[in-house]
Scaffold this motif. Structure first.
Motif, PDB file in Angstrom:
ATOM      1  N   ILE A  88       0.698  -1.294  -0.274  1.00  0.00           N
ATOM      2  CA  ILE A  88      -0.058   0.107  -0.101  1.00  0.00           C
ATOM      3  C   ILE A  88       0.737   1.162   0.018  1.00  0.00           C
ATOM      4  O   ILE A  88       1.690   1.507   0.739  1.00  0.00           O
ATOM      5  N   GLN A  89       0.916   2.138  -1.010  1.00  0.00           N
ATOM      6  CA  GLN A  89       1.667   3.239  -0.981  1.00  0.00           C
ATOM      7  C   GLN A  89       0.897   4.367  -0.156  1.00  0.00           C
ATOM      8  O   GLN A  89      -0.122   4.427  -0.064  1.00  0.00           O
ATOM      9  N   GLU A  90       1.847   5.148   0.521  1.00  0.00           N
ATOM     10  CA  GLU A  90       1.318   6.086   1.581  1.00  0.00           C
ATOM     11  C   GLU A  90       0.432   5.687   2.469  1.00  0.00           C
ATOM     12  O   GLU A  90      -0.704   5.958   2.580  1.00  0.00           O
ATOM     13  N   TYR A  96     -13.414   3.035  10.680  1.00  0.00           N
ATOM     14  CA  TYR A  96     -12.298   3.000   9.834  1.00  0.00           C
ATOM     15  C   TYR A  96     -11.301   4.174  10.251  1.00  0.00           C
ATOM     16  O   TYR A  96     -11.798   5.139  11.007  1.00  0.00           O
ATOM     17  N   ILE A  97     -10.005   3.996   9.753  1.00  0.00           N
ATOM     18  CA  ILE A  97      -8.976   5.297  10.260  1.00  0.00           C
ATOM     19  C   ILE A  97      -8.188   5.508   8.812  1.00  0.00           C
ATOM     20  O   ILE A  97      -7.938   4.701   8.268  1.00  0.00           O
ATOM     21  N   SER A  98      -7.608   6.778   8.794  1.00  0.00           N
ATOM     22  CA  SER A  98      -6.791   7.105   7.976  1.00  0.00           C
ATOM     23  C   SER A  98      -5.647   7.770   8.484  1.00  0.00           C
ATOM     24  O   SER A  98      -4.821   7.286   9.277  1.00  0.00           O
ATOM     25  N   SER A  99      -5.415   9.070   8.431  1.00  0.00           N
ATOM     26  CA  SER A  99      -4.412   9.832   8.951  1.00  0.00           C
ATOM     27  C   SER A  99      -4.529  10.305  10.380  1.00  0.00           C
ATOM     28  O   SER A  99      -3.877  10.760  11.018  1.00  0.00           O
ATOM     29  N   GLY A 100      -5.922  10.469  10.770  1.00  0.00           N
ATOM     30  CA  GLY A 100      -6.213  11.134  11.876  1.00  0.00           C
ATOM     31  C   GLY A 100      -6.729  10.088  13.152  1.00  0.00           C
ATOM     32  O   GLY A 100      -6.436   9.045  13.205  1.00  0.00           O
ATOM     33  N   LYS A 101      -7.946  10.471  13.746  1.00  0.00           N
ATOM     34  CA  LYS A 101      -8.451   9.714  14.645  1.00  0.00           C
ATOM     35  C   LYS A 101      -9.619   8.736  13.972  1.00  0.00           C
ATOM     36  O   LYS A 101      -9.889   8.934  12.888  1.00  0.00           O
ATOM     37  N   PRO A 102      -9.887   7.706  14.652  1.00  0.00           N
ATOM     38  CA  PRO A 102     -10.736   6.668  13.852  1.00  0.00           C
ATOM     39  C   PRO A 102     -12.139   7.113  13.908  1.00  0.00           C
ATOM     40  O   PRO A 102     -12.523   7.916  14.908  1.00  0.00           O
ATOM     41  N   VAL A 103     -12.966   6.699  12.820  1.00  0.00           N
ATOM     42  CA  VAL A 103     -14.354   7.276  12.768  1.00  0.00           C
ATOM     43  C   VAL A 103     -15.124   6.028  12.992  1.00  0.00           C
ATOM     44  O   VAL A 103     -15.063   4.826  12.375  1.00  0.00           O
ATOM     45  N   PHE A 104     -15.914   5.894  13.893  1.00  0.00           N
ATOM     46  CA  PHE A 104     -16.914   4.993  14.397  1.00  0.00           C
ATOM     47  C   PHE A 104     -18.105   4.968  13.562  1.00  0.00           C
ATOM     48  O   PHE A 104     -18.753   5.984  13.363  1.00  0.00           O
ATOM     49  N   ASP A 105     -18.547   3.535  13.136  1.00  0.00           N
ATOM     50  CA  ASP A 105     -20.103   3.576  12.708  1.00  0.00           C
ATOM     51  C   ASP A 105     -21.173   3.862  13.844  1.00  0.00           C
ATOM     52  O   ASP A 105     -22.257   4.241  13.293  1.00  0.00           O
ATOM     53  N   LYS A 106     -20.994   3.580  14.867  1.00  0.00           N
ATOM     54  CA  LYS A 106     -21.887   3.476  15.972  1.00  0.00           C
ATOM     55  C   LYS A 106     -21.086   4.273  17.200  1.00  0.00           C
ATOM     56  O   LYS A 106     -20.024   4.128  17.400  1.00  0.00           O
ATOM     57  N   PRO A 115       3.406   4.931  13.387  1.00  0.00           N
ATOM     58  CA  PRO A 115       4.023   5.714  12.198  1.00  0.00           C
ATOM     59  C   PRO A 115       5.227   5.054  11.572  1.00  0.00           C
ATOM     60  O   PRO A 115       5.513   5.594  10.454  1.00  0.00           O
ATOM     61  N   ASP A 116       6.044   4.287  12.063  1.00  0.00           N
ATOM     62  CA  ASP A 116       7.458   3.939  11.732  1.00  0.00           C
ATOM     63  C   ASP A 116       7.257   2.419  10.859  1.00  0.00           C
ATOM     64  O   ASP A 116       8.125   2.058  10.265  1.00  0.00           O
ATOM     65  N   GLN A 117       5.918   1.845  10.848  1.00  0.00           N
ATOM     66  CA  GLN A 117       5.794   0.702   9.921  1.00  0.00           C
ATOM     67  C   GLN A 117       4.295   0.622   9.583  1.00  0.00           C
ATOM     68  O   GLN A 117       3.378   1.163  10.417  1.00  0.00           O
ATOM     69  N   PRO A 118       3.798  -0.134   8.626  1.00  0.00           N
ATOM     70  CA  PRO A 118       2.184  -0.182   8.091  1.00  0.00           C
ATOM     71  C   PRO A 118       1.679  -1.213   8.796  1.00  0.00           C
ATOM     72  O   PRO A 118       1.238  -2.275   8.497  1.00  0.00           O
ATOM     73  N   ILE A 119       1.410  -0.941  10.303  1.00  0.00           N
ATOM     74  CA  ILE A 119       0.685  -1.878  10.823  1.00  0.00           C
ATOM     75  C   ILE A 119      -0.706  -1.081  11.551  1.00  0.00           C
ATOM     76  O   ILE A 119      -0.297   0.125  11.961  1.00  0.00           O
ATOM     77  N   SER A 120      -1.747  -1.510  11.449  1.00  0.00           N
ATOM     78  CA  SER A 120      -2.981  -0.929  12.274  1.00  0.00           C
ATOM     79  C   SER A 120      -3.262  -1.938  13.355  1.00  0.00           C
ATOM     80  O   SER A 120      -3.326  -3.144  13.301  1.00  0.00           O
TER      81      SER A 120
END
Length: 309
Positions: A46-48, A70-80, A93-98
């Motif tokens: 996944i790029q960026e 779901y989460i992108s660059s900020g805080k998570p957005v909840f469905d409920k 920030p240092d590795q692609p892990i959520s």
């Protein structure tokens, strides 16, 4: 020309799609009520990644998957809104892990949790393999000394079979595969159902069979993956004596004061494993004899009819 363009476009799409992968290395996470669980999702291709949208889903037994956040660059957005105290999500920030965090675990939190990535370029959503959260006060365990990979069985139709027997693990979420010395996976494996020999101790067992050509010169290994441990075990030599694999002097002391040596228990378990092995071999041999008998009976009338009076 149009056909060439379609082929090139399909190649680009397939190449781009094949590079993205979401890996959930944890098969399961076992936690007691009120505890906290952390479930990782490692992304590749996944790029960026910092700006990528990572989704988390929960699937309870017998229900359809439902998205939690779901989460992108900020805080998570909840469905409920009700899930804001129960869950949290972050990106390293240092590795692609959520990482999804489940707080104050309750019985209804027991489910399989999936991470996902929505690729807007190709319109494809990629899912991880899932991690099962088990709500239990029993700690996960895996006894690597209770693994046996038995020598090949007697030849039948040019084939031989190996058996990998794994005992004394909890929970019952486990992955067993076969590979050769070059780490190539073997697909000719049959995995038996997991059984529980002792419900009081919540100790599970599993057997896996590998059937290959008798002339195969590969050295096979039984590979296992569990919440507590992962590794592989080579096939035992036919000349290796069956001995207990426990440490000398290890004694169990039940509440009634009676002392039972674990060597006796392990010896019994090993004998049971070999008895199962022998019974299955005898069973397959009986099937082979029955088939030969019926073939003979079918051919006998043909021979009699062919004789002149």
């Amino acid at each position: 020309m149009l056909l060439l363009q379609v082929v090139i476009l399909a190649s680009i799409l397939s190449y781009g799609c094949a590079q993205i992968h979401l890996r959930q290395a944890q098969l399961s996470v076992t936690r007691g009520k009120g505890k906290t669980a952390r479930i990782d999702c490692e992304a590749s291709g996944i790029q960026e990644f910092g700006n990528a949208y990572i989704h988390w889903y929960r699937q309870r037994p017998g229900e359809a998957p439902e998205r939690i956040l779901y989460i992108s660059s900020g805080k998570p957005v909840f469905d409920k809104d009700s899930d804001k105290n129960k869950f949290n999500c972050e990106k390293k920030p240092d590795q692609p892990i959520s990482t999804l965090t489940v707080n104050e675990i309750a019985p209804n939190d027991g489910a399989t949790y999936y991470c996902a990535y929505w690729d807007r370029t190709y319109g494809i959503k990629y899912f991880g393999s899932g991690t099962k959260l088990l709500v239990s006060n029993i700690q996960a365990k895996f006894n690597s000394r209770k693994i046996q990979v038995l020598p090949p069985s007697s030849e039948q139709d040019g084939k031989v079979s190996y058996m990998c027997l794994i005992q004394n693990f909890y929970p019952n979420v486990i992955k067993v595969t076969w590979e050769d010395d070059k780490k190539n996976a073997e697909e000719n494996a049959v995995h038996e159902e997991i059984w529980d020999p002792d419900a009081n101790q919540q100790s599970y067992s599993i057997s896996s069979w590998l059937t290959v050509d008798k002339n195969s010169n590969k050295n096979y290994r039984c590979k296992y993956q569990h919440e507590s441990k992962e590794g592989s075990r080579p096939i035992e030599s036919p000349d290796t004596p069956v001995v207990s694999q426990t440490t000398e002097g290890c004694i169990n002391k039940p509440e009634n004061g009676t002392t039972l040596s674990t060597d006796i228990t392990d010896s019994f378990m090993h004998r049971t494993a070999y008895l199962i092995y022998i019974v299955l071999l005898l069973k397959s041999t009986m099937y082979y004899v029955i088939v030969l008998f019926f073939i003979y009976r079918m051919q006998s009338p043909i021979k009699h009819r062919g004789k002149k009076p």
